[in-house]
Each structure stands twice: as structure tokens, then as C-alpha cells.
Design a protein around this motif. Structure first.
Motif, PDB file in Angstrom:
ATOM      1  N   LYS A  25       0.826   4.020  -2.932  1.00  0.00           N
ATOM      2  CA  LYS A  25       0.511   5.430  -2.669  1.00  0.00           C
ATOM      3  C   LYS A  25       1.595   6.354  -3.220  1.00  0.00           C
ATOM      4  O   LYS A  25       1.299   7.419  -3.762  1.00  0.00           O
ATOM      5  CB  LYS A  25       0.326   5.650  -1.172  1.00  0.00           C
ATOM      6  CG  LYS A  25      -0.983   5.113  -0.621  1.00  0.00           C
ATOM      7  CD  LYS A  25      -1.197   5.487   0.826  1.00  0.00           C
ATOM      8  CE  LYS A  25      -0.396   4.615   1.748  1.00  0.00           C
ATOM      9  NZ  LYS A  25      -0.723   4.844   3.173  1.00  0.00           N
ATOM     10  N   GLU A  26       2.840   5.928  -3.108  1.00  0.00           N
ATOM     11  CA  GLU A  26       3.941   6.739  -3.651  1.00  0.00           C
ATOM     12  C   GLU A  26       3.861   6.822  -5.173  1.00  0.00           C
ATOM     13  O   GLU A  26       4.115   7.884  -5.762  1.00  0.00           O
ATOM     14  CB  GLU A  26       5.277   6.135  -3.217  1.00  0.00           C
ATOM     15  CG  GLU A  26       5.545   6.284  -1.729  1.00  0.00           C
ATOM     16  CD  GLU A  26       6.733   5.461  -1.255  1.00  0.00           C
ATOM     17  OE1 GLU A  26       7.154   5.653  -0.105  1.00  0.00           O
ATOM     18  OE2 GLU A  26       7.228   4.616  -2.037  1.00  0.00           O
ATOM     19  N   SER A  80       0.818  -1.214   0.000  1.00  0.00           N
ATOM     20  CA  SER A  80       0.000   0.000   0.000  1.00  0.00           C
ATOM     21  C   SER A  80       0.852   1.265   0.000  1.00  0.00           C
ATOM     22  O   SER A  80       0.533   2.244  -0.693  1.00  0.00           O
ATOM     23  CB  SER A  80      -0.954   0.001   1.191  1.00  0.00           C
ATOM     24  OG  SER A  80      -0.230  -0.050   2.412  1.00  0.00           O
ATOM     25  N   THR A  81       1.964   1.280   0.758  1.00  0.00           N
ATOM     26  CA  THR A  81       2.808   2.468   0.810  1.00  0.00           C
ATOM     27  C   THR A  81       3.454   2.729  -0.544  1.00  0.00           C
ATOM     28  O   THR A  81       3.457   3.870  -1.038  1.00  0.00           O
ATOM     29  CB  THR A  81       3.911   2.298   1.878  1.00  0.00           C
ATOM     30  OG1 THR A  81       3.294   2.111   3.148  1.00  0.00           O
ATOM     31  CG2 THR A  81       4.817   3.525   1.928  1.00  0.00           C
TER      32      THR A  81
END
Length: 300
Positions: free
Chosen positions: A233-234, A229-230
Motif C-alpha cells: 500500500k505504501e 500488504s502495508t
């Protein structure tokens, strides 16, 4: 008996609006008068009649007579459900979800269904709405499962769509330099009016559908949103950098917003090699290199 009594009150109150909707304008006073007279006559007579029945036949019999009359009255009013004004009114379709007068209904319906329409045609429809002070169209995306076999075609359309929006954004930037401060304020107000939805629930529903489409695409193309997820998102922030604060456009912010938007399209076009000028330059460079190589081999 006491639990059902409030429903009888509601039915009595509903007859007034029903008569208002169905009776001729010049007979509405007479119709309402007859309605109130009948209700008051029934209210005055029924206690006496039901009291006599209760004394002679028992209270349960009187109650069941009331139940029977209530059901009979309900069935007698069932046909009114199909009379305009007597049923639940349909929610009006907001202007952003329906064709307006003068628009090509077939094209607009295709846009509203999420079917592909040339981006220039969609922009023309919205531009006409903007000039008339009408809201822009809401485009509901099709489910990913319906489009997953058309992704290659969608990808092929990217170049023309991106180049068109890059060109239009540059046109808007040039137009800003030709507008006075008052004209610019009017332009911003018109834009904000067209962007402002009449139904926030519709906006939230469409946003949710876009999110579902995106997640389905990620999962179907080798990504794991639940684990990365991180990173995702980036990547989203890299692909969709900040262009505005999300509020109303003002004369002070519109130029910067357009410049940022133009840079987003330009960067995507350059990254994907869709820049026509750059493609021509690269092709010329290849020809020049090939020509020099041929000359050198000839000399050797």
C-alpha cells in the motif's frame, strides 16, 4: 392449482404489450379489442364447461384438462420468443462500450477489448468524444495470464506513453491561461459529462478486473500481497500520489489537478531516465569527461 394461478394472470397481462409491439399501428385498437374479447369470452364460457365436466367426470379430470390447455397454449406461443418485441429486450450497449457514428470501428473495438492501441490514437478518440459531449471509452483490461508474456513489450511502450501524456498535460495547462472564466466553467462541465458513466456496474466490474490484474502481477513477480500488504500500500501511494479529490472538476480545482498529474508523469520519467533532455545532457557530460581524460593522457 392455486399456486400456478398467478402465472395464468401474468400470461394474460403479457398479451397486451406483445400485440402492441407486433401489430400494425393502424390495427392496434382492433387487435387489442379482439384479444380482450377472446379472453372475456373464455372467462365467461370456461367455468360453465369445466363445471359440467367436473360433475360428470370428476374434478381431477377438469383440472387435468386445464393443465393440458395451459401447456398447449404455452407451446403455441413459443414461436413468439423469436419475434422482436415479444422476447426479453436486450440491454442497450452504453456509448462508452461501443463505437459511435464516424469512429473507426476496428480501432474502437481493439480499445474496448483491452488490446494495445497507440496512446495518442486513444486520446484522439476520447478528445473527439469530449468535444461532442459523449462519454469517454471504457477500456476493459485483458486478463494477466493473456498478457504476462507481453510485459517486456508493454514496458518498452512506457517511454512514449509517459512523454506523450506529460506533453498533453502541459498543453492543457497552457490552454487554461487562454480561457475566460465562462469558458473554463464550460470546459469543466464538458469534462465531467464525458467522465460520468451511464453504467456504474460496468465501472465497478472494470475496476475489479484492474485489481485482479495487479494482484496477479505482484504474485507472479515475487511479491506476497497476503504478507506485505502495508508495504505494498505504501508503494502504491508512492507511485500514485494524490492528484484530485475524485469528484467533479471545477474551475477552481482543474489547474491544481493538472499540475499534480504533470508532476506524477515528470517524476516517473525522471526516475526511469526517460527524460530526453536529461539523457542528452548526460551523454554530453560523458563525452566531455572522456575528452579531458584523453588530453591529460596525451600530455603525460
Amino acid at each position: 392449482l392455486y399456486a400456478c394461478y398467478p402465472f395464468t394472470v401474468i400470461s394474460q397481462l403479457s398479451t397486451g404489450p406483445m400485440l402492441e409491439a407486433t401489430s400494425p399501428p393502424d390495427k392496434r385498437g382492433f387487435s387489442q379489442g379482439c384479444n380482450i374479447t377472446v379472453m372475456n369470452f373464455g372467462a365467461a364460457l370456461s367455468p360453465f364447461v369445466l363445471g359440467v365436466i367436473s360433475d360428470n367426470l370428476g374434478t381431477p379430470v377438469a383440472i387435468w384438462i386445464c393443465v393440458a390447455i395451459s401447456f398447449l397454449s404455452a407451446f403455441a406461443n413459443v414461436p413468439l420468443m423469436w419475434v422482436d418485441g415479444c422476447n426479453v429486450p436486450k440491454k442497450p450497449v452504453p456509448m462508452e462500450r461501443r463505437p459511435l457514428l464516424g469512429e473507426d470501428e476496428e480501432v474502437v473495438q481493439k480499445i474496448l477489448k483491452g488490446e494495445w492501441v497507440d496512446t495518442e490514437i486513444l486520446d484522439q478518440v476520447n478528445e473527439e468524444r469530449f468535444l461532442k459531449g459523449r462519454p469517454y471509452l471504457f477500456v476493459r483490461p485483458r486478463p494477466y495470464e493473456d498478457e504476462k508474456h507481453e510485459l517486456d513489450l508493454l514496458r518498452k511502450r512506457t517511454k512514449s506513453d509517459f512523454l506523450y501524456h506529460q506533453r498533453k498535460t502541459r498543453e492543457y495547462l497552457c490552454m487554461l491561461n487562454e480561457r475566460s472564466s465562462d469558458d473554463l466553467a464550460t470546459l469543466c462541465n464538458q469534462y465531467n459529462l464525458s467522465m460520468r458513466p451511464t453504467n456504474e456496474d460496468e465501472v465497478e466490474s472494470i475496476n475489479s478486473d484492474v485489481g485482479k490484474w495487479f494482484i496477479s502481477y505482484l504474485k507472479d513477480n515475487g511479491y506476497a500481497p497476503h504478507m506485505d500488504s502495508t508495504l505494498i500500500k505504501e508503494q502504491i501511494m508512492l507511485a500514485f500520489p494524490h492528484v484530485s479529490d475524485g469528484g467533479d472538476v471545477t474551475p477552481e480545482s482543474i489547474e491544481e489537478n493538472l499540475l499534480r498529474t504533470e508532476r506524477v508523469f515528470t517524476r516517473a520519467i525522471e526516475m526511469e531516465g526517460m527524460d530526453e533532455d536529461a539523457s542528452q545532457l548526460n551523454f554530453k557530460g560523458v563525452l566531455k569527461y572522456a575528452q579531458s581524460a584523453i588530453l591529460q593522457s596525451a600530455k603525460a
